[in-house]
Write an enzyme that holds these catalytic residues in place. Sequence first.
Site, PDB file in Angstrom:
ATOM      1  N   SER A  80       0.537  -1.161  -0.072  1.00  0.00           N
ATOM      2  CA  SER A  80      -0.023   0.030   0.149  1.00  0.00           C
ATOM      3  C   SER A  80       0.866   1.466   0.037  1.00  0.00           C
ATOM      4  CB  SER A  80      -0.898  -0.049   1.096  1.00  0.00           C
ATOM      5  OG  SER A  80      -1.943   0.935   1.171  1.00  0.00           O
ATOM      6  N   ASP A 176      -7.887  -2.932  -7.784  1.00  0.00           N
ATOM      7  CA  ASP A 176      -7.412  -2.669  -6.306  1.00  0.00           C
ATOM      8  C   ASP A 176      -8.663  -2.344  -5.205  1.00  0.00           C
ATOM      9  OD1 ASP A 176      -4.886  -2.213  -4.444  1.00  0.00           O
ATOM     10  OD2 ASP A 176      -6.242  -0.378  -3.945  1.00  0.00           O
ATOM     11  N   HIS A 243      -6.289  -5.856  -1.908  1.00  0.00           N
ATOM     12  CA  HIS A 243      -5.175  -4.914  -1.651  1.00  0.00           C
ATOM     13  C   HIS A 243      -4.220  -5.594  -0.705  1.00  0.00           C
ATOM     14  CE1 HIS A 243      -3.893  -0.901  -1.255  1.00  0.00           C
ATOM     15  NE2 HIS A 243      -3.912  -0.955   0.059  1.00  0.00           N
TER      16      HIS A 243
END
Length: 298
Positions: A80, A176, A243
Amino acid sequence: MEKQLAFTGILSNKAEENPDFFNWNRVKVRYCDGASFSGDSQDEAAQLQFRGQKIWQAAMEELLSKGMKKANQALLSGCSAGGLASIIHCDEFRTLFPTSTKVKCLSDAGFFLDAVDVAGVRTMRNLFGGVVKLQEVQKNLPESCLKQLDPTSCFFPQNLINHVQTPLFLLNAAYDSWQVQDSLVSGSADPHGSWNDCKHNRALCNSSQIQFFQDFRNQMLNYIKGFSGESRTGLFINSCFAHCHSELQDTWFADDSPVIGNTPVATAVGQWYFDRKTVKAIDCPYPCGKTCHNTVFK
């Protein structure tokens, strides 16, 4: 009581969970600055200080003093915001080691797109623009990019990746889930909730909504065309609505992990890092990802 960090996935010390990196020295640097360790500013009136770049440098200096400078192999990875940090700091990380050291970088779920949301607004660009300005991030972005584009554009991976000289692997879901929920179809972008059913169950998405997701995927693939042609780069772009894959055991390396062509993430990254095989894995469009874990949005 301080919460203990989970060392799973690429950070696991078990061969059956992390076959290529289990016996490495593994370090997790806690993320804390809001700008992927790239800010360097202060606002005395507001009593605000942003020191992400200095935190990064201090962490690296500490690790080098503990023996990292003697490493034969090194991999900078992150998920991330950490995935974006891995792109931003990749070349800087390379300079910490002798030329004889094999140094590569892995960006997991860090490919944030400068895309238009369902309301026609560039939500991510507005967010990134505020971060770049507040934290003076431009001080730590590639000069080669800044000569061509504005600082906010150079904070987006789609514009950064072609300025990274060190071998880089992009691990990303084509859809995502963080970007879908917090950027593309956020509450502010969909105030009347016309996307609510689709957000919680893709089987309830209509054809135009599915096409919106496919357009998002197509944008991502378009931006990585040049990058994917480089021999030193690696790709694993699956068709999951997810994610982060690398630090979660069930998505990194498990019996039911997501795969592309029967190859799980851990195997693909290991093949690329150790130069056993060229890895440019891109799955076909949704609903292609039959091994994806999540069938609905959270």
